[in-house]
Scaffold this motif. Structure first.
Motif, PDB file in Angstrom:
ATOM      1  N   LYS A   4       0.814  -1.213   0.000  1.00 29.96           N
ATOM      2  CA  LYS A   4       0.000   0.000   0.000  1.00 29.96           C
ATOM      3  C   LYS A   4       0.852   1.269   0.000  1.00 29.96           C
ATOM      4  N   LEU A   5       2.167   1.090   0.161  1.00 29.36           N
ATOM      5  CA  LEU A   5       3.078   2.230   0.136  1.00 29.36           C
ATOM      6  C   LEU A   5       4.312   1.870  -0.677  1.00 29.36           C
ATOM      7  N   ILE A   6       4.542   2.619  -1.749  1.00 23.73           N
ATOM      8  CA  ILE A   6       5.700   2.416  -2.617  1.00 23.73           C
ATOM      9  C   ILE A   6       6.605   3.632  -2.490  1.00 23.73           C
ATOM     10  N   LEU A   7       7.857   3.396  -2.130  1.00 24.52           N
ATOM     11  CA  LEU A   7       8.823   4.460  -1.887  1.00 24.52           C
ATOM     12  C   LEU A   7       9.835   4.489  -3.026  1.00 24.52           C
ATOM     13  N   VAL A 190       5.018   2.748   9.429  1.00 24.71           N
ATOM     14  CA  VAL A 190       4.203   2.430   8.245  1.00 24.71           C
ATOM     15  C   VAL A 190       4.306   0.959   7.849  1.00 24.71           C
ATOM     16  N   LYS A 191       4.863   0.124   8.731  1.00 27.08           N
ATOM     17  CA  LYS A 191       5.023  -1.302   8.412  1.00 27.08           C
ATOM     18  C   LYS A 191       3.682  -1.946   8.077  1.00 27.08           C
ATOM     19  N   CYS A 192       2.602  -1.444   8.676  1.00 25.12           N
ATOM     20  CA  CYS A 192       1.272  -1.999   8.420  1.00 25.12           C
ATOM     21  C   CYS A 192       0.835  -1.820   6.974  1.00 25.12           C
ATOM     22  N   LEU A 193       1.525  -0.935   6.233  1.00 22.62           N
ATOM     23  CA  LEU A 193       1.184  -0.684   4.824  1.00 22.62           C
ATOM     24  C   LEU A 193       2.015  -1.549   3.876  1.00 22.62           C
ATOM     25  N   ASN A 194       2.825  -2.439   4.447  1.00 25.67           N
ATOM     26  CA  ASN A 194       3.672  -3.322   3.646  1.00 25.67           C
ATOM     27  C   ASN A 194       4.494  -2.524   2.628  1.00 25.67           C
ATOM     28  N   PRO A 272      11.242  -4.965   1.342  1.00 21.16           N
ATOM     29  CA  PRO A 272      11.446  -5.452  -0.027  1.00 21.16           C
ATOM     30  C   PRO A 272      11.899  -4.312  -0.949  1.00 21.16           C
ATOM     31  N   VAL A 273      12.844  -4.628  -1.835  1.00 26.15           N
ATOM     32  CA  VAL A 273      13.404  -3.609  -2.728  1.00 26.15           C
ATOM     33  C   VAL A 273      13.392  -4.115  -4.160  1.00 26.15           C
ATOM     34  N   SER A 274      12.934  -3.261  -5.076  1.00 28.95           N
ATOM     35  CA  SER A 274      13.063  -3.502  -6.510  1.00 28.95           C
ATOM     36  C   SER A 274      14.149  -2.562  -7.006  1.00 28.95           C
ATOM     37  N   LEU A 275      15.204  -3.117  -7.566  1.00 31.44           N
ATOM     38  CA  LEU A 275      16.346  -2.319  -7.992  1.00 31.44           C
ATOM     39  C   LEU A 275      16.281  -2.081  -9.501  1.00 31.44           C
TER      40      LEU A 275
END
Length: 279
Positions: A4-7, A190-194, A272-275
């Motif tokens: 629910k949260l993309i950084l 914000v861990k609850c937002l995965n 989790p990270v997308s590089l």
């Protein structure tokens, strides 16, 4: 649970805005409800480029804008001017948070007032690290609580690594361990937002920065080029002064250190990270 949260993160000029917009478009095409917060926007969690004003300070800013309107060309109504300011304002508890760089002023003359509210930011050492930390932690926690109430996916551009590491490294010269502790505490809210980090990693820092510098030249001589503004900021930070950073070489050096710290953080934060590799 979906993210629910993309950084979206990376050094300056890496392509964060373009990438964040593409992610938004892709998710919308999949039928998702998405909100993107780019740098400097009125933001539910981040404070960069946002002034932190008391009610008295906010009302004073409004009054000065309206006084200036009286002697302006009046290309918009007084009510419209107030509306343009108010849509960039969030009231939280006993303060107003104003995204002052995003106000659509009808004339350049109003920007003379911006310096006053810029001085009310909590970034660039204008407040203590304790205040900077407490305000952010409170806002990130409040954002997460509200974000859980619907199925919206939120995208933050540079609000997690960049804006906080700039402060912690540039202003306060914190160690890797101290920065990791700070960011671990922040992301716990914000861990609850995965949360999921999308990180754009350049193969050549100098090449990426100079490409961005060519694309972001000032439209006229009344303003500094983007690269010169960054260089001025870097050279005036405590970190920059300590290490004698100046000019474009100073920007390269600072961003290389930023990249090193970013890599340490994404290895150790447990998110989790997308590089995305960028040439």
């Amino acid at each position: 649970m979906e993210n629910k949260l993309i950084l979206v993160e990376g050094i300056p000029g890496a392509g964060k805005t373009t990438t964040a917009r593409k992610i938004k478009e892709k998710l919308i095409a999949e039928g998702k409800k998405v909100v993107l917060y780019e740098e400097g926007m009125s933001h539910p969690a981040d404070m960069s480029w946002n002034a932190y004003l008391t009610e008295e300070e906010f009302n004073s800013f409004i009054s000065k804008c309206l006084e200036m309107w009286e002697t302006s060309e009046k290309t918009i109504s007084k009510e419209e001017l107030k509306h343009r300011i108010e849509i960039q304002t969030r009231r939280e508890e006993d303060h107003f948070i104003l995204a002052y760089t995003r106000i659509d002023f009808p004339e350049e003359i109003y920007w003379g007032l911006v310096g006053e509210v810029a001085a009310k930011e909590i970034c660039d050492g204008r407040r203590s690290l304790k205040e900077f930390t407490e305000i952010h932690l409170r806002r990130w926690e409040s954002f997460a609580e509200k974000a859980l109430l619907d199925d919206t996916i939120y995208i933050f551009e540079c609000a997690f690594l960049q804006n906080h590491i700039f402060e912690l490294l540039g202003v306060y010269e914190k160690s890797d361990e101290e920065i990791l502790m700070y960011l671990t505490n922040l992301v716990s809210k914000v861990k609850c937002l995965n949360p999921h980090i999308v990180y754009i990693e350049p193969a050549d820092v100098e090449k990426v920065i100079m490409k961005a510098a060519d694309e972001r030249k000032a439209p006229n001589e009344s303003r500094k080029d983007w690269i010169d503004e960054i260089a001025n900021w870097v050279s005036n930070t405590n970190y920059g002064k300590k290490h004698g950073l100046a000019g474009r070489e100073g920007v390269f050096s600072f961003c290389k250190e930023r990249l090193r710290i970013d890599r340490v953080m994404i290895r150790n934060l447990g998110i989790p990270v997308s590089l995305i590799k960028r040439d």
